[in-house]
Scaffold this active site. Structure first.
Site, PDB file in Angstrom:
ATOM      1  N   CYS A 140     -99.649 -84.609  58.516  1.00 36.77           N
ATOM      2  CA  CYS A 140     -98.608 -85.535  58.062  1.00 36.77           C
ATOM      3  C   CYS A 140     -97.510 -85.448  59.108  1.00 36.77           C
ATOM      4  O   CYS A 140     -97.027 -84.346  59.407  1.00 36.77           O
ATOM      5  CB  CYS A 140     -98.083 -85.074  56.707  1.00 36.77           C
ATOM      6  N   GLU A 163    -100.200 -97.498  50.572  1.00 41.48           N
ATOM      7  CA  GLU A 163    -100.495 -96.835  49.288  1.00 41.48           C
ATOM      8  C   GLU A 163    -100.883 -97.867  48.222  1.00 41.48           C
ATOM      9  O   GLU A 163    -101.686 -97.601  47.346  1.00 41.48           O
ATOM     10  CB  GLU A 163     -99.262 -96.075  48.780  1.00 41.48           C
ATOM     11  N   ASP A 220    -101.034 -82.545  53.692  1.00 41.87           N
ATOM     12  CA  ASP A 220    -100.387 -83.859  53.733  1.00 41.87           C
ATOM     13  C   ASP A 220     -99.573 -84.056  52.469  1.00 41.87           C
ATOM     14  O   ASP A 220     -99.752 -83.357  51.475  1.00 41.87           O
ATOM     15  CB  ASP A 220    -101.428 -84.980  53.871  1.00 41.87           C
ATOM     16  N   SER A 221     -98.703 -85.079  52.492  1.00 38.45           N
ATOM     17  CA  SER A 221     -97.916 -85.399  51.309  1.00 38.45           C
ATOM     18  C   SER A 221     -98.763 -86.167  50.287  1.00 38.45           C
ATOM     19  O   SER A 221     -98.416 -86.210  49.112  1.00 38.45           O
ATOM     20  CB  SER A 221     -96.705 -86.241  51.710  1.00 38.45           C
ATOM     21  N   CYS A 275     -97.302 -92.037  62.042  1.00 35.79           N
ATOM     22  CA  CYS A 275     -97.383 -91.807  60.596  1.00 35.79           C
ATOM     23  C   CYS A 275     -98.850 -91.968  60.212  1.00 35.79           C
ATOM     24  O   CYS A 275     -99.537 -92.860  60.719  1.00 35.79           O
ATOM     25  CB  CYS A 275     -96.521 -92.822  59.845  1.00 35.79           C
ATOM     26  N   HIS A 307    -100.382 -93.164  57.785  1.00 33.62           N
ATOM     27  CA  HIS A 307    -100.857 -94.398  57.147  1.00 33.62           C
ATOM     28  C   HIS A 307    -101.097 -95.525  58.141  1.00 33.62           C
ATOM     29  O   HIS A 307    -101.808 -96.466  57.840  1.00 33.62           O
ATOM     30  CB  HIS A 307     -99.836 -94.892  56.114  1.00 33.62           C
TER      31      HIS A 307
HETATM   32  N1  DGL Z   1     -97.885 -88.814  55.555  1.00 38.94           N
HETATM   33  C1  DGL Z   1     -96.534 -89.170  55.934  1.00 38.94           C
HETATM   34  C2  DGL Z   1     -96.395 -89.224  57.460  1.00 38.94           C
HETATM   35  O1  DGL Z   1     -97.345 -89.137  58.212  1.00 38.94           O
HETATM   36  C3  DGL Z   1     -96.060 -90.466  55.305  1.00 38.94           C
HETATM   37  C4  DGL Z   1     -96.089 -90.526  53.781  1.00 38.94           C
HETATM   38  C5  DGL Z   1     -94.880 -89.948  53.079  1.00 38.94           C
HETATM   39  O2  DGL Z   1     -93.751 -90.471  53.251  1.00 38.94           O
HETATM   40  O3  DGL Z   1     -95.052 -88.984  52.338  1.00 38.94           O
HETATM   41  O4  DGL Z   1     -95.299 -89.330  57.945  1.00 38.94           O
END
Ligand code: DGL
Length: 267
Positions: A77, A156, A13-14, A188, A190
Site C-alpha cells: 500500500c 472500490e 494493505d489497507s 497507489c 488501485h
Molecule cells: N492502498 C492505498 C494506497 O496504495 C489506497 C487506499 C486507501 O486510501 O486506503 O495508497
C-alpha cells in the site's frame, strides 16, 4: 533449523488495493506461499495522518508475523509505505520491501528526460516521499505530484469503465497538459486498474510505471540473490487472506483483481 525458503511472503494493505501487488507476485513467483492482510476496518488510509498510518502498519505487520513465519514483508500500500517504510524493518527479522522504493527504482530506470509525474492518495502526496526518493537518485529531476483522492473510492465501487471516472481522471491530469512529462508513476495500489483510462488522457509516448509490477520484479531479484526462493517448485504456493472487517465484501471486490473470489478469514 527452519528452512527460510519455505516460509511465506506477507502482504500489508489497507484493503483490496494491495491485491494488484499480490497478483503480480503470484504471476512472477507462482510457487511461493502468500499471506495477505487487508485492514478493511480502518481503510481508507489515504486521508489519515502519518502517525496513525504508521501505528496501523506496525500492528498489521505484528498480526501477520504472529499468524505465519515470514521470509519477506511487502508493504503493498503506497500510503502505508509512505509512513512506515523506514520504521517497519526495525520490527521485522527479515527483509521488508515497500511499493514506493520499487516504483521509484523503475521510474529512475525508465525516465528519458527526468520529467516525472506521480499520482497518489492525498496522504502519500502530502508526505512528499516520492519527490524526496526520486530527487535522491536524480537531483535534477522535475517531479509533479498530484493527489487523486477520488480515484481509490471509485475503484472500490467498481466504477472502472465509468464516464464519471473518465471525467475525474481528466480533471486530475489537467495540470500535465502544460508540462512535458516523459514518465508517470501510478503511486497507489488501485490505479493499475485505471491504467487504460489514465493512458487515454496522456501523450502516447509517456511511459506509465506500475509500482505493483516493479515490486514483483524486485522480489524476484532479491530471492535469486539470497537463495530465498521456495525449493519445492513443483507445487503452486498457497494464498491466505485476512481482513479486519467484512470478509464477504472483500471477497467480492477481490474478484476484479484476482479473477476469482478467494476465501477470506476475519482477523
Ligand atoms: N492502498 C492505498 C494506497 O496504495 C489506497 C487506499 C486507501 O486510501 O486506503 O495508497
Amino acid at each position: 533449523v527452519t528452512d527460510r525458503s519455505s516460509l511465506a511472503i506477507g502482504f500489508l494493505d489497507s484493503g483490496v488495493g494491495g491485491l494488484t501487488v499480490l497478483r503480480e507476485v503470484a504471476a512472477t513467483l507462482p510457487h511461493e506461499h502468500l499471506i495477505y492482510f487487508g485492514d478493511t476496518a480502518r481503510m481508507p488510509y489515504g486521508e489519515k495522518s502519518s502517525a496513525e498510518v504508521l501505528r496501523y502498519s506496525v500492528e498489521n505487520a505484528k498480526f501477520l508475523m504472529q499468524k505465519h513465519p515470514l521470509k519477506l514483508l511487502v508493504i503493498a500500500c503506497n500510503t502505508a509505505a509512505a509512513h512506515s517504510q523506514h520504521q517497519l524493518p526495525l520490527h521485522c527479522p527479515f527483509p521488508v520491501i515497500g511499493v514506493i522504493e520499487a516504483g521509484v527504482e523503475s521510474v529512475v530506470r525508465e525516465t528519458t528526460g527526468q520529467q516525472i509525474a506521480v499520482l497518489g492518495t492525498r496522504s502519500t502526496i502530502r508526505s512528499g516521499i516520492y519527490e524526496r526518493e526520486i530527487l535522491k537518485r536524480l537531483p535534477k529531476a522535475n517531479v509533479t505530484s498530484i493527489a487523486c483522492p477520488l480515484l481509490a473510492p471509485l475503484v472500490e465501487e467498481h466504477f472502472i469503465n465509468h464516464e464519471a471516472t473518465k471525467l475525474i481522471i481528466r480533471e486530475y491530469l489537467a495540470p500535465l497538459k502544460h508540462q512535458k512529462i516523459d514518465t508517470l508513476l501510478l503511486g497507489c495500489t488501485h490505479y493499475p486498474l485505471l491504467r487504460h483510462l489514465i493512458a487515454d488522457e496522456l501523450n502516447k509516448d509517456i511511459v506509465i510505471v506500475d509500482s505493483a509490477k516493479s515490486c514483483a520484479e524486485k522480489i524476484e531479484i532479491l530471492f535469486k540473490n539470497n537463495d530465498l526462493s521456495r525449493f519445492d517448485s513443483k507445487t503452486i504456493g498457497q494464498q491466505t487472506f485476512y481482513v479486519s472487517d467484512d470478509p464477504q465484501r472483500f471477497s467480492l471486490s477481490a474478484k476484479s483483481y484476482l479473477g476469482f473470489a478467494p476465501n477470506i478469514a476475519l482477523a
